[in-house]
Each structure stands twice: as C-alpha cells, then as structure tokens.
Write an enzyme that holds these catalytic residues in place. Structure first.
Site: not given
Length: 419
Positions: A108, A358-359, A208
């Site tokens: 992401s 972040t991902g 989110y």
C-alpha cells in the site's frame, strides 16, 4: 442525478520520454512544471525537538524482529547523517545476508504514488477533485451511491466498502495456491461494492481502505488512456531517476538483490509449519517494487515540491477534520482522522510529527516516514512469514528509535498504523 463537474480549461496532456521528463524536472530543458519550494520548518505539536541519530538504538530496534520475521532492513537519513541496518537472512536456505540495497514489494505504499499522480492530473486540469468520480467512471459504482468526490478517494472519506475475507484467499494454503492470480481494479471494485458501505455521506468520516485507491487507479487510466503503472513511471520514476523502483504490470519476479518472502504453511503431519517461498507473485494492486534509498529520494522530492505545485502540495497534507470510524484513543489520530491524500500523520510523545505511509503484501511489509522539514527520514522493510500485515510492535520500535529514542515504545501512537 449526478452533478457534472464545472467547466475548466484543460491543459494538454503530453507524454514525454524518461530523458525528457528528467530534463524538465531538473530544470535543464525549459521551465519545470512545478518549481521546487522550501520544505516547511513548522513543527505541528510540542517543541518538536529532534534528538541526534542513535545508531545503537536503531540497531537494537531492527534486530528485535521476532521469529515470525525472516529479514529486516532499515535506513535513516537526514542532515545529521545516515544509518542503515539489517537483521536475519535474505534466503533461509543459503543463509545469504540481507542486502542493504535490497528491493522489496511496496504493497500500500503504492497509494502515495497513485495519490501523487491524481494530484498532478488535478494540477493539469484533467481532474477536478471536487467533481464526483461517477462523472469520470460512469457505471463503475452502483446507481444508488451518492456523488463521491474524487478528493474523498485519496483521503479515505469516500464511504466505499472494502473486500472481505470471503472475496479473496486468506489462508496460507490458499495464498500460495493463488499467488499468481490476476485481479484487475474493475474486478476488485465490483466485488467490494457488493458489501454495505461503512457510512452514508462521503466526507462524513474517515476509515482506511483500498477500494478508493482501486477507483483512483481506474480514474488515472480513464483520463490518461494509459495504465496507472505507466503514469507512475513516466511522471515520477523517470524524472526522479529512481532506477531501482519499478511498477510492474505482469512481471512476477523481483529484479536485482532482494530478500525472499515466505509464508508459514501448517504441515499435514507431525504438526508445526514449513516455510514456502512466495517471493514470486502477481504484482497485484500494490505491486510496486523499490529500495530504501529510492523511497528516501521519492519522499525528499515529494516534500520539496518537485512533483506538485503549491495548491496540490496543500492537498497532500490536508487531513480532514472528521472522526475516524471506530477510532480508538491509542490510534495515531486519537479517534480523529489522521490520513491525508496518500499519507498518514503521526505525532510522537516528544512533540515531533512525522508523515508517511505503510504497506504490506504477501511476504513483505514496509514503510516510509519523515518529518515535514525532511530533517529525519526513515524507510524500512521486513519479511513476515504470516502472509503480510504490519508487525506493529516492530514498526513502533523502529519509529521510536529513529525519531524519539529513549521513549517507552508503548507510548508511540504509531502502534496501529494500517497497511
């Protein structure tokens, strides 16, 4: 009836080669699209005192990765100097060490690149952020949906529903079996909109999710006539000379040095688990690949205004003044919204505010954070064997060691940073 966007004078869309784009962005071939602006020196919370880099604390943090992580890599940069550290092994079979210049899947973190392209298209008058996305993508969303402004896709206030565990494989065995499956954005959106929306009015709350960015990717492709990967490459990767960053469409491999990604599969007999290498996989919706150095370069250029003009820079850092859906006091926003257009804002106990993303995807999880003035930047990647997801305890320790060494990690509000 869906409202039509107001008439605007559209700037011509020009597709340049990588060399031409690089010349434009560096100022060697005519005026740049957006002149660089000085980074903000404003600290938004507390006294904002930033301690010196603490190499020992950083090494302890990266080395504290639990057994469910096979490798970790972190890089800290800024005027005070640079630090890089690793943990674990890049290959559990050969024991090869983790390469400092290793590449990894972004998951992401790709959202930040998508948001940047949408904001660029807005600056060029190809997209109106206030217009309903239904005007650009008729038939993609159910007719019963209210007008959903393009802006709300980027800042997670769109009210679009998300995929559930029933939509895609989630068990370790199914992830391994289906890791090469291809799911176009249109398919993912069609599956998501079968579910109930989390709230009724777009812009009313923040939560989110990924569906808004699937739609944003489709919007880029509809407006430009090219894939969102091509637009990211021509608009960001080429101009910034991010030579180790790619936005693959179908390539299942990771080129160049990298740590392998694994997933633990329960053994059919005798109990326990075995590690299955899932480094190769369909790049999917968050399929970009990069390095800590390239992400640091991207963050620096983005925050200095090299990719966006002032009006869109303001959008980049505009956090909606709404509640976070089901927010908790320990969240980064303490129950209030904390995402802007492709970024999240985290306020640390020492008064320093960091921005980043972040991902996570199968076998890889990563993140990038920086102070608004770029005095301190952190990029990290590690390889969990749990199928993806952020190890919040490890992320918290890394952020604390980089921006607030000496503080109890449990007080860090980044502990529930999302994927």
């Amino acid at each position: 009836m869906t409202a039509r966007p107001r008439a605007r004078k559209r700037m011509p869309m020009v597709v340049l080669s990588c060399a031409a784009l690089a010349a434009v962005i560096t100022g060697t071939a005519g005026p740049a699209v957006a002149a660089p602006v000085a980074p903000s020196a404003v600290v938004e919370h507390g006294d904002g005192s930033l301690p010196e880099i603490a190499p020992d604390a950083l090494q302890r943090a990266v080395s504290s990765a639990p057994d469910r992580v096979t490798a970790a890599l972190a890089r800290v940069s800024g005027p005070a100097g640079e630090w890089s550290g690793t943990y674990g092994v890049a290959d559990t079979v050969t024991g090869q060490p983790v390469p400092l210049d290793g590449r990894f899947r972004l998951g992401s973190v790709t959202k930040t690149f998508i948001a940047t392209v949408v904001l660029q298209l807005a600056a060029e008058d190809h997209i109106d952020l206030d217009a309903p996305v239904q005007q650009y993508l008729p038939g993609v969303l159910p007719d019963s949906y209210p007008p959903i402004p393009v802006r709300s896709l980027l800042n997670f206030t769109s009210s679009l529903p998300e995929l559930t565990a029933d939509d895609l494989p989630t068990t370790p065995e199914a992830i391994v079996e289906h890791r090469f499956d291809e799911h176009p954005f249109a398919e993912l959106v069609a599956m998501a909109v079968r579910h109930d929306r989390p709230f009724q009015e777009p812009g009313q709350m923040q939560v989110y999710g990924a569906t808004g960015y699937y739609v944003a990717g489709m919007l880029i492709e509809k407006v430009t006539g090219r894939s969102y990967q091509q637009e990211i490459t021509s608009r960001i990767l080429c101009p910034l000379n991010l030579r180790h960053t790619t936005a693959p469409r179908t390539d299942t491999t990771i080129p160049g040095p990298h740590s392998h990604g694994y997933i633990a599969i329960p053994q059919t007999s005798g109990g326990g688990t075995q590690l299955v290498d899932i480094t190769d996989q369909n790049p999917g919706a968050g399929g970009m690949i990069s390095t800590t150095a390239d992400l640091d370069r991207f963050l620096t250029a983005l925050f200095r205004g090299r990719l966006l003009p002032p009006a869109q820079m303001a959008e980049l850092f505009k956090v909606p003044d709404v509640d976070y859906l089901n927010g908790r006091p320990q969240d980064p926003g303490h129950g209030h919204a904390y995402y802007s257009a492709g970024l999240m804002s985290v306020s640390l106990p020492n008064g320093v505010t960091v921005w980043g993303k972040t991902g996570s995807t199968f076998g890889y999880t990563d993140g990038m954070f920086t102070t608004r003035d770029l005095r301190r930047r952190l990029v990290y990647s590690f390889n969990p064997i749990t199928g993806g997801g952020n190890d919040f305890a490890l992320v918290t320790r890394l952020i604390s060691a980089a921006f607030n060494p000496g503080a109890p990690p449990s007080t860090n509000p980044a502990q529930r940073a999302h994927q």
